[in-house]
Design an enzyme around this catalytic site. Structure first.
Site, short mmCIF file in Angstrom:
data_model
loop_
_atom_site.label_atom_id
_atom_site.label_comp_id
_atom_site.label_asym_id
_atom_site.label_seq_id
_atom_site.Cartn_x
_atom_site.Cartn_y
_atom_site.Cartn_z
N LEU A 282 0.85 -1.19 0.00
CA LEU A 282 0.00 0.00 0.00
C LEU A 282 0.88 1.24 0.00
CD1 LEU A 282 -2.06 -1.52 2.81
CD2 LEU A 282 -3.10 -0.86 0.67
N GLU A 283 0.41 2.27 -0.65
CA GLU A 283 1.09 3.57 -0.66
C GLU A 283 0.10 4.60 -0.16
OE1 GLU A 283 2.33 6.87 -4.03
OE2 GLU A 283 2.42 4.75 -4.57
N VAL A 284 0.56 5.53 0.64
CA VAL A 284 -0.25 6.68 1.01
C VAL A 284 0.61 7.92 0.85
CG1 VAL A 284 -1.83 5.45 2.57
CG2 VAL A 284 0.27 6.44 3.48
#
Length: 133
Positions: free
Chosen positions: A120-122
């Protein structure tokens, strides 16, 4: 030239997981999605909604198992943040390891994994990335 499909947007992500309860808790408690009623399929899973996106958790023995750390150059899901000031504190509260980078577009990205190793990337993204101008 053939026409493209008349797509309106992203409806859901379907994620193969090893344990429905663990994964649903991650997407609910860490990312803020809420669990909703799911049709009575003949296999375990959960549906979660939030931010205009649905996540369909599908429990299976063939679930993805990622590497030891998130891989920004492999399949990953990116969620936009409005504010990243509490990001590190929140990930630490949940005991989630992460890596941070600044990409070539000067976007400060944080990468981590869900319980099954999905990366996941934020980040706080510009309204319209410069490459769209």
């Amino acid at each position: 030239m053939p026409r493209p499909l008349p797509i309106q947007g992203l409806n859901h992500l379907a994620l193969a997981v090893r344990d429905t309860k663990v994964s649903a808790a991650f997407y609910r408690d860490v990312l803020g999605f809420r669990e909703v009623e799911r049709p009575p399929f003949d296999f375990p899973g959960a549906w979660l909604v939030g931010y205009g996106i649905q996540i369909h958790i599908l429990e299976t023995e063939y679930a993805h198992v990622g590497g030891e750390q998130p891989n920004s150059r492999a399949d990953h899901y990116a969620f936009a943040l409005e504010d990243e000031s509490q990001l590190v504190e929140i990930l630490n509260e949940h005991g989630i390891p992460f890596i941070q980078r600044v990409n070539a577009g000067n976007i400060h990205q944080t990468f981590f994994q869900d319980p099954d190793g999905h990366s996941l990337e934020v980040a706080v993204y510009p309204q319209d990335p410069p490459f769209l101008d």
